[in-house]
Write a protein that holds these residues in place. Structure first.
Motif, short mmCIF file in Angstrom:
data_model
loop_
_atom_site.label_atom_id
_atom_site.label_comp_id
_atom_site.label_asym_id
_atom_site.label_seq_id
_atom_site.Cartn_x
_atom_site.Cartn_y
_atom_site.Cartn_z
N TYR A 124 32.99 -29.73 98.91
CA TYR A 124 33.10 -29.11 97.59
C TYR A 124 33.70 -30.11 96.61
O TYR A 124 34.30 -31.12 97.01
N HIS A 147 29.21 -24.85 91.91
CA HIS A 147 28.69 -24.13 93.08
C HIS A 147 27.70 -24.98 93.86
O HIS A 147 27.22 -24.55 94.90
N HIS A 183 22.64 -25.16 93.18
CA HIS A 183 22.80 -23.73 92.95
C HIS A 183 22.11 -23.36 91.63
O HIS A 183 22.36 -23.98 90.60
N ARG A 219 29.46 -17.00 91.62
CA ARG A 219 28.28 -17.78 92.00
C ARG A 219 27.05 -16.90 92.21
O ARG A 219 25.92 -17.41 92.19
#
Length: 230
Positions: A124, A147, A183, A219
């Protein structure tokens, strides 16, 4: 006989041990809203280790980034270069590489994963002010996140699920090994208050496209970039 042993020992010690093969780093680019520069501003890559299902996963730092020259009116940029050997070690870390089904799909409905034995480990990214000096983003320190993921998969797989409130339907496809997973969220005009989410591995050639960091958002309903959907 003794002379032979000494000669053999000399020969063995004279031969240098081979170094581990070089694994090139992985460099990713980032964009985020223009942010005032302070000495504690950090761009970091991190992952989580889960010692057991009963305990909270712990964040572990993988690398920190370089913050580029700032455009003070619109966007700032940065890069993170992740050590290739560290990524190689991470994909064999049993505390990070865990079953996707029942892990990343926890709490979701109508879960379908093919193959359902696949395991994943995610990296991340966060921009934050490291006020406590531990090099990891805390909730009170974080400015922007994404995300998007840098994700390892034990095999190529596809999946789908719906959110607990049934408002969002997510599908995804990831390749085996490491990849950038983008994403995206769409809100079809013919289904108000319903969202279509995708999380797909991008081709290697597209990994250089900058990842957008933004304030935290849901998200399953928002891209987060510029506070809205796209």
């Amino acid at each position: 006989m003794a002379g032979t042993g000494v000669a053999l020992l000399t020969l063995l010690t004279a031969c240098p041990r081979p170094y581990p093969p070089y694994v090139p780093p992985v460099t990713l680019n980032f964009q985020f809203p223009a942010t005032p520069v302070t000495p504690d501003l950090r761009l970091a890559a991190f992952y989580f280790e889960q010692d057991s299902p009963e305990v909270t996963a712990k964040a572990k730092l993988l690398g920190t980034g370089y913050l580029s020259t700032y455009n003070t009116t619109t966007l700032s940029t940065g890069t993170i270069s992740m050590d290739g050997s560290a990524l190689n070690a991470l994909k064999t870390n049993a505390k990070c590489v865990l079953p996707f089904k029942g892990g990343e799909t926890t709490g979701m409905q109508n879960v379908v994963v093919t193959p359902d034995t696949v395991k994943t480990c995610n990296v991340y990214f966060s921009l934050f002010r490291d006020t406590n000096g531990n090099s990891l983003p805390e909730t009170t320190e974080e400015l922007h996140r994404t995300h998007d993921l840098y994700s390892y998969a034990s095999s190529a797989f596809t999946y789908s699920f719906t959110s607990p409130d049934s408002r969002s339907a997510e599908t995804g496809s990831r390749v085996a090994g490491w990849s950038v997973v983008r994403h995206e969220v769409l809100q079809p005009s013919d289904t108000p208050n319903r969202f279509v989410v995708t999380m797909n591995s991008v081709p290697a050639a597209d990994e250089a496209i900058a990842i957008r960091l933004h304030p935290d958002s849901d998200r399953l309903t928002s891209m987060g970039a510029n506070g809205g959907l796209k």
